[in-house]
Design a protein around this motif. Sequence first.
Motif, PDB file in Angstrom:
ATOM      1  N   GLY A   1     -18.839 -24.546 -28.341  1.00 30.62           N
ATOM      2  CA  GLY A   1     -19.492 -25.141 -26.714  1.00 30.62           C
ATOM      3  C   GLY A   1     -21.216 -25.205 -27.552  1.00 30.62           C
ATOM      4  N   LEU A  34      -9.739 -29.235 -27.561  1.00 30.60           N
ATOM      5  CA  LEU A  34     -10.290 -27.668 -27.724  1.00 30.60           C
ATOM      6  C   LEU A  34      -9.217 -26.609 -28.334  1.00 30.60           C
ATOM      7  N   THR A  35      -9.785 -25.375 -28.441  1.00 30.71           N
ATOM      8  CA  THR A  35      -9.033 -24.575 -28.711  1.00 30.71           C
ATOM      9  C   THR A  35      -7.534 -23.978 -28.606  1.00 30.71           C
ATOM     10  N   ALA A  55      -9.295 -23.390 -33.608  1.00 33.35           N
ATOM     11  CA  ALA A  55      -9.527 -24.995 -33.971  1.00 33.35           C
ATOM     12  C   ALA A  55      -9.869 -24.885 -34.826  1.00 33.35           C
TER      13      ALA A  55
END
Length: 462
Positions: free
Chosen positions: A41, A15-16, A22
């Motif tokens: 997403g 995930l970021t 990211a």
Amino acid sequence: DVTGTGNSVNDPVGLTGADGIAIGTVSSIVAETKTVRALVGGTQIVDTLVVDWVPGPVDLANSLIVSDRDTVTADGSDVCRITVTALDAFDNPVSGASVALQATDTGGGNTIFQPASETDESGIAIGWINSTYAEVKTVSATINSISMLAVYDVAFIAGQPDRFVITHDGAGVAGGAEDVTVEIYDANDNIVDWFDDVIRVHTDSPETEDLIDWALGGGAAGSIVGESADTVSYDFSPGDGGSVTLRFRDERAETIRFIARYGSVSDQSAMSMVIDHASADAIAVLAGDGQRAVVGRAVPQMLTVSVEDAYGNRVDLEPVQFQVLAGGGTVDTDLSTGGVQTLTTTDASGVAVCESWVLGTVSGLDSDEVSATIAFGSTTEVVFTATTDHDILDSVVLDPPSADVTVNSQTIVTATMTDQYGNLVVGELLTIYIKDADDGTLEADPGNPNPTNPLGSHIRSG
């Protein structure tokens, strides 16, 4: 997501972070402008990234060189276009590279027109090559002054026939086979090895008879398609490679040159062929036969013979032997030297002479003979004949020289006239008479073929 081809995408892992970032990577082997998009997403964000992928360095093993033609005429004007494509390791064209062309040049006849500029956006640079020397040329190039691995072979071939070269060894013998080689060249001295048409070859002999034969020589791949008098028509094959050897035979001793023709192209051999006579085969009488002379004297005309080979050519320097066969006497082939010479040789015209023939001392019709001979041949001997005439009157003999004659009876008296050698003398006027008292008569002998005429009762003449 990345547009274009050849891409390799490594998405972010996880995930970021706390900063909302990211990181992923994109690589490609195709040089082009690509658009990079991202999904967050599962929804594509509005912002995109445009990236230019550029070619890598020139890969000399991967770059290309080609010609628009595999065969070019080596006439100095016909050209082939050489295209060099500079590529990187992944076949991307590299622009802005400098290209220089080379080509093998055995004969020094190449002209190379180098590319006018560096490679374009397609990685291409174009040049041209012409040549006056026929050969298979290997064309190569350097890119940025470093040699490419690839090369391209272009066959430069001879142009149209422009001249002939005719060669031989310069000497022949009548009736013998001699090799004559004919080569075909273009205007730039390239042998026309592709030639496959008919040429004519002949001589400058003035002979009107057909005394010349032609045949194929060693290695000839074509064929003789016609022959007339001294001319042969030869159909070249590509297997001849523009050069053929023909076999020539002439029965005449002469000096000749050879001429080859094809359309408007005509040339003669630079060197003459001197054809000599063959070996001596026959001797013949030219002059001096059937003469007559007084016994013990020379005939008025010299004895002359000719010597020829089997083809009728006169033969010089051939030994000729003169010899008395009948009637006695002597022969001498050279009165200017001491002694008696019976052997001589033919001169440049094939003629031999016996300068003197002194007849024997016995007169008669065709009584004396002399032979002239050569060592070998089909006719090795000729014979001269001569008639010997008696010499002048030398003596008269009466038979009987004297005699007692009975009254009223007959005695035959024969008078014989001879020359100094004892030969009977004819055509002389003879008078016979009774030398003593005029008490007898002389009368003709009926059995004698030489009659006499009376000049009186005791004298007759005949």
